[in-house]
Design an enzyme around this catalytic site. Structure first.
Site, PDB file in Angstrom:
ATOM      1  CG  HIS A  99      33.459  -0.856  -2.684  1.00 25.02           C
ATOM      2  ND1 HIS A  99      32.360  -1.185  -1.918  1.00 25.02           N
ATOM      3  CD2 HIS A  99      34.530  -1.379  -2.040  1.00 25.02           C
ATOM      4  CE1 HIS A  99      32.753  -1.854  -0.846  1.00 25.02           C
ATOM      5  NE2 HIS A  99      34.066  -2.002  -0.897  1.00 25.02           N
ATOM      6  CG  HIS A 101      39.020  -2.671  -2.361  1.00 25.66           C
ATOM      7  ND1 HIS A 101      39.295  -1.925  -1.248  1.00 25.66           N
ATOM      8  CD2 HIS A 101      37.850  -3.319  -2.095  1.00 25.66           C
ATOM      9  CE1 HIS A 101      38.346  -2.112  -0.337  1.00 25.66           C
ATOM     10  NE2 HIS A 101      37.456  -2.956  -0.836  1.00 25.66           N
TER      11      HIS A 101
END
Ligand code: 5GP
Length: 138
Positions: A99, A101
Site C-alpha cells: 500500500h 500512504h
C-alpha cells in the site's frame, strides 16, 4: 500472497471510507490518520510488498496514484503531501499487503513524520559492484 485486513476491506467484509476504486486499485481513508485526508492506495492483488507486485498491478497502481494525489490536494487544500511506502517489518510495515500512504501536510500541523536520515560515505568501488549486481537482476 497475503490475506490481510486490506484483502478483507477489498472484498467488502470490513467497511472503509472509500475514495477511489478501479479494476486494480482501492483507495480509502486511513483509520489512524497522520493528518486530515491521509489516504491508503492499495492494489487489489494480494502482494505483501512492492517487490511481490505483478507488472499489471504495478501499472494500475502507478496510473491511479497521481490522480488520487490530485484529488486529495484539491479536497484538503494541502499544498504539500508525502507518499510513504513501507516494505517489510524493518521498514515499519504493519499490514503485509502492499500500500502507498498519501499524507497531506499542513503548515503548523505536527504529524511527527520526519524525513531525516544519516547519509554515510560512498565507496565508489563497492557502489560500482553493487550497481552491476542490481542491474544484472533486472
Ligand atoms: P503500514 O505501517 O503497514 O505502512 O501502515 C498500515 C496502515 O494501515 C496504518 O496507517 C493503519 O492505520 C492502517 N490501517 C490498519 N488497519 C486498518 C483498517 O482496518 N482500516 C483502515 N482504513 N486503515 C487501517
Amino acid at each position: 500472497m497475503s490475506d490481510s485486513i486490506f484483502s478483507k476491506i477489498i472484498r467488502g467484509e470490513i467497511p472503509c471510507h472509500r475514495v477511489y476504486q478501479d479494476e486494480s486499485v482501492l483507495a480509502f481513508l486511513d483509520i489512524n490518520p497522520l493528518s486530515r485526508g491521509h489516504v491508503l492506495v492499495v492494489p487489489k492483488e494480494p502482494a505483501a510488498t512492492m517487490a511481490d507486485l505483478s507488472d499489471p498491478a504495478a501499472a494500475g497502481l502507478g496510473k491511479a496514484l497521481p490522480r488520487i494525489c490530485r484529488a486529495v490536494v484539491k479536497a484538503t487544500g494541502a499544498a504539500s503531501y508525502n507518499l510513504l511506502q513501507n516494505n517489510g517489518a524493518d521498514a515499519g510495515q504493519e499490514v503485509m499487503h502492499v500500500h502507498v500512504h498519501v499524507i497531506p501536510r499542513y503548515p503548523e500541523d505536527d504529524t511527527g513524520l520526519r524525513v531525516s536520515w544519516k547519509p554515510r560515505a560512498f565507496d565508489h568501488d563497492a557502489g560500482a559492484e553493487l550497481a552491476r549486481k542490481i542491474a544484472r537482476l533486472l
